[in-house]
Write a protein that holds these residues in place. Sequence first.
Motif, PDB file in Angstrom:
ATOM      1  N   GLY A   8       0.821  -1.370  -0.055  1.00  0.00           N
ATOM      2  CA  GLY A   8       0.095  -0.201   0.153  1.00  0.00           C
ATOM      3  C   GLY A   8       1.019   1.796  -0.145  1.00  0.00           C
ATOM      4  N   SER A  46      -8.161   0.282   0.437  1.00  0.00           N
ATOM      5  CA  SER A  46      -8.244   1.061  -0.678  1.00  0.00           C
ATOM      6  C   SER A  46      -9.163   2.381   0.004  1.00  0.00           C
ATOM      7  CB  SER A  46     -10.077   0.613  -1.494  1.00  0.00           C
ATOM      8  OG  SER A  46     -11.312   1.079  -1.360  1.00  0.00           O
ATOM      9  N   GLU A  55      -4.404   1.562  -2.818  1.00  0.00           N
ATOM     10  CA  GLU A  55      -4.477   1.186  -1.567  1.00  0.00           C
ATOM     11  C   GLU A  55      -3.253   1.601  -0.613  1.00  0.00           C
ATOM     12  OE1 GLU A  55      -6.177  -2.310  -0.747  1.00  0.00           O
ATOM     13  OE2 GLU A  55      -6.868  -1.646  -2.405  1.00  0.00           O
TER      14      GLU A  55
END
Length: 99
Positions: free
Chosen positions: A28, A64, A55
């Motif tokens: 992420g 998300s 992300e």
Amino acid sequence: MSDEDANGDGDADDTPTVQLGDGREVAGAPIARVAARLTWPQTKSDILEKFGDTEIRTPDGPESLATILESVDITYFDRRQTFVAAVRDVVGREPVATE
């Protein structure tokens, strides 16, 4: 004189590389990176349109941005700090897990 000739041997590939960190990857993107790519102020809908599928790093793993912002009641972020604080209020401020 070119940069390659500056060290005298003409071979720039001999430069040692430096490893940053211990090599573990974190899934992420940091919320600060997303916030830095926007100009402020922003509406929640504009942020979702631009970065909703991104992300974001959270203590529980990547999530998300669209999912995170569902829990945020603010629809207009006047400053970057307001946006980052709202996201951190949802995901927490604990350390992010590595692989």
